[in-house]
Motif scaffolding. Sequence first.
Motif, PDB file in Angstrom:
ATOM      1  N   PHE A  89       0.838  -1.204   0.000  1.00  0.00           N
ATOM      2  CA  PHE A  89       0.000   0.000   0.000  1.00  0.00           C
ATOM      3  C   PHE A  89       0.872   1.254   0.000  1.00  0.00           C
ATOM      4  CE2 PHE A  89      -3.009   2.823   2.543  1.00  0.00           C
ATOM      5  CZ  PHE A  89      -3.776   3.155   1.442  1.00  0.00           C
ATOM      6  N   ALA A  90       1.925   1.263   0.841  1.00  0.00           N
ATOM      7  CA  ALA A  90       2.812   2.423   0.939  1.00  0.00           C
ATOM      8  C   ALA A  90       3.579   2.645  -0.364  1.00  0.00           C
ATOM      9  CB  ALA A  90       3.790   2.236   2.099  1.00  0.00           C
ATOM     10  N   VAL A  91       4.055   1.570  -0.979  1.00  0.00           N
ATOM     11  CA  VAL A  91       4.815   1.691  -2.235  1.00  0.00           C
ATOM     12  C   VAL A  91       3.950   2.283  -3.339  1.00  0.00           C
ATOM     13  CG1 VAL A  91       5.850   0.343  -4.109  1.00  0.00           C
ATOM     14  CG2 VAL A  91       6.505  -0.105  -1.737  1.00  0.00           C
ATOM     15  N   ILE A  92       2.717   1.795  -3.446  1.00  0.00           N
ATOM     16  CA  ILE A  92       1.799   2.313  -4.477  1.00  0.00           C
ATOM     17  C   ILE A  92       1.478   3.784  -4.224  1.00  0.00           C
ATOM     18  CG2 ILE A  92      -0.530   2.123  -5.427  1.00  0.00           C
ATOM     19  CD1 ILE A  92      -0.368  -0.898  -4.885  1.00  0.00           C
ATOM     20  N   LEU A  93       1.204   4.112  -2.966  1.00  0.00           N
ATOM     21  CA  LEU A  93       0.870   5.498  -2.638  1.00  0.00           C
ATOM     22  C   LEU A  93       2.048   6.437  -2.869  1.00  0.00           C
ATOM     23  CD1 LEU A  93      -1.301   5.354   0.606  1.00  0.00           C
ATOM     24  CD2 LEU A  93      -1.962   6.233  -1.621  1.00  0.00           C
ATOM     25  N   MET A  94       3.254   5.992  -2.484  1.00  0.00           N
ATOM     26  CA  MET A  94       4.424   6.845  -2.676  1.00  0.00           C
ATOM     27  C   MET A  94       4.657   7.137  -4.151  1.00  0.00           C
ATOM     28  SD  MET A  94       7.242   5.658   0.155  1.00  0.00           S
ATOM     29  CE  MET A  94       6.995   6.027   1.890  1.00  0.00           C
ATOM     30  N   SER A  95       4.508   6.130  -4.977  1.00  0.00           N
ATOM     31  CA  SER A  95       4.673   6.336  -6.416  1.00  0.00           C
ATOM     32  C   SER A  95       3.594   7.282  -6.945  1.00  0.00           C
ATOM     33  CB  SER A  95       4.606   4.986  -7.150  1.00  0.00           C
ATOM     34  OG  SER A  95       5.667   4.145  -6.751  1.00  0.00           O
ATOM     35  N   PHE A  96       2.362   7.098  -6.461  1.00  0.00           N
ATOM     36  CA  PHE A  96       1.262   7.974  -6.888  1.00  0.00           C
ATOM     37  C   PHE A  96       1.528   9.421  -6.471  1.00  0.00           C
ATOM     38  CE2 PHE A  96      -2.708  10.088  -5.559  1.00  0.00           C
ATOM     39  CZ  PHE A  96      -3.314  10.224  -6.808  1.00  0.00           C
ATOM     40  N   PHE A  97       1.910   9.623  -5.218  1.00  0.00           N
ATOM     41  CA  PHE A  97       2.140  10.981  -4.725  1.00  0.00           C
ATOM     42  C   PHE A  97       3.401  11.607  -5.336  1.00  0.00           C
ATOM     43  CE2 PHE A  97      -0.557   9.839  -0.889  1.00  0.00           C
ATOM     44  CZ  PHE A  97      -1.600  10.686  -1.264  1.00  0.00           C
ATOM     45  N   LEU A  98       4.399  10.780  -5.651  1.00  0.00           N
ATOM     46  CA  LEU A  98       5.585  11.313  -6.333  1.00  0.00           C
ATOM     47  C   LEU A  98       5.204  11.891  -7.697  1.00  0.00           C
ATOM     48  CD1 LEU A  98       8.366   8.681  -5.506  1.00  0.00           C
ATOM     49  CD2 LEU A  98       8.382  11.100  -4.891  1.00  0.00           C
ATOM     50  N   GLY A  99       4.267  11.223  -8.366  1.00  0.00           N
ATOM     51  CA  GLY A  99       3.781  11.753  -9.634  1.00  0.00           C
ATOM     52  C   GLY A  99       2.899  12.977  -9.439  1.00  0.00           C
ATOM     53  N   LEU A 100       2.046  12.938  -8.411  1.00  0.00           N
ATOM     54  CA  LEU A 100       1.114  14.032  -8.161  1.00  0.00           C
ATOM     55  C   LEU A 100       1.831  15.324  -7.757  1.00  0.00           C
ATOM     56  CD1 LEU A 100      -1.981  14.638  -7.953  1.00  0.00           C
ATOM     57  CD2 LEU A 100      -1.762  14.150  -5.497  1.00  0.00           C
ATOM     58  N   THR A 101       2.931  15.176  -6.982  1.00  0.00           N
ATOM     59  CA  THR A 101       3.623  16.370  -6.461  1.00  0.00           C
ATOM     60  C   THR A 101       4.802  16.805  -7.327  1.00  0.00           C
ATOM     61  OG1 THR A 101       5.018  14.965  -5.037  1.00  0.00           O
ATOM     62  CG2 THR A 101       2.962  15.807  -4.083  1.00  0.00           C
ATOM     63  N   GLU A 102       4.981  16.201  -8.478  1.00  0.00           N
ATOM     64  CA  GLU A 102       6.088  16.594  -9.359  1.00  0.00           C
ATOM     65  C   GLU A 102       6.106  18.085  -9.682  1.00  0.00           C
ATOM     66  OE1 GLU A 102       7.087  14.580 -12.991  1.00  0.00           O
ATOM     67  OE2 GLU A 102       7.004  12.617 -12.013  1.00  0.00           O
ATOM     68  N   PRO A 103       4.938  18.718  -9.913  1.00  0.00           N
ATOM     69  CA  PRO A 103       4.964  20.157 -10.236  1.00  0.00           C
ATOM     70  C   PRO A 103       5.356  21.052  -9.060  1.00  0.00           C
ATOM     71  CG  PRO A 103       2.915  19.108 -10.988  1.00  0.00           C
ATOM     72  CD  PRO A 103       3.590  18.161 -10.056  1.00  0.00           C
ATOM     73  N   ILE A 104       5.332  20.496  -7.831  1.00  0.00           N
ATOM     74  CA  ILE A 104       5.635  21.312  -6.647  1.00  0.00           C
ATOM     75  C   ILE A 104       7.146  21.469  -6.521  1.00  0.00           C
ATOM     76  CG2 ILE A 104       5.395  21.530  -4.150  1.00  0.00           C
ATOM     77  CD1 ILE A 104       2.945  19.761  -4.294  1.00  0.00           C
ATOM     78  N   THR A 105       7.617  22.695  -6.637  1.00  0.00           N
ATOM     79  CA  THR A 105       9.055  22.965  -6.516  1.00  0.00           C
ATOM     80  C   THR A 105       9.284  24.176  -5.617  1.00  0.00           C
ATOM     81  OG1 THR A 105       9.038  24.366  -8.498  1.00  0.00           O
ATOM     82  CG2 THR A 105       9.581  22.029  -8.802  1.00  0.00           C
TER      83      THR A 105
END
Length: 283
Positions: A89-105
């Motif tokens: 569950f954590a691995v899937i969520l981390m990958s999802f959130f890594l994609g979701l937060t890519e624009p945040i810099t």
Amino acid sequence: MRLFMSPVFTVQTLLNIAAVIIGSFLFSVGVNAFMISGNLGEGGVTGLAIILLYAFDISPAISTLVLNGILLLVGFRYLSRRAMYYTIFAVILMSFFLGLTEPITLQTDEVMLNVIFGGLFIGMGNGLVIRIGATTAGSAILGRIAHKYLDVKIANAVLAFDLVVILLSLTVLSVEKVLLTIVAMYIAVKVMDFIIEGMNPKKAITIISKHPEMLGRLINSEIGRGVTMMSGKGFYAREENDILYVVINKNKLTRLKRLIKKYDENAFVVVNDVNSVLGSSFV
């Protein structure tokens, strides 16, 4: 309705799921908004993903999912069923959130802000996930494998794998950036320990004294904690001794030490860290 009445969906389970969600999001913000924005690296699988990003422009959301998926297939036998479910569950969520937060810099001229807050967010994220008994896969699984076959401590194995990734980062980062990455990782570890242990970690105290009855009563009355008395025998002199055992909040440790020293300067005292205490009598 029956689904939510099932023992699987207890309040604690829902809290654990919430912790994984929040932890995965905080971790992802730390990676994207601070570490990558500051052109820094990381340890473990995330560090490898960042190297692939810098070298081949591969999104960490994809590479972490693939790399962690491979490690889960290799090392699933080293995790309990409960830990495996939460880890997936954590691995899937981390990958999802890594994609979701890519624009945040966070674009700043002061890279230390990236170092400090990157370590802070990553440490909080990892700490929340690990606190509920899951892992973030990656180095944690490799550490368990090394522990089984090479007889090394899991923590030491994880550190070794992370250092290997840091050294690999020299292929895409300057020495200065790698050193700053190590500082961020140190901050992350300290924050993670704080999250796992809690704001007020407990201490377990073992006391061998010539006056156990008196010390037991004093601890009970002045410190406000119950004491367990156990029988023991010295190996060399074969002398029978009563051993006191008590678990207290860290903020009461100094008072306890002063009390013991005041009434028995020769008492032998051992203090151990306690991360979790179960029982309704302990507040």
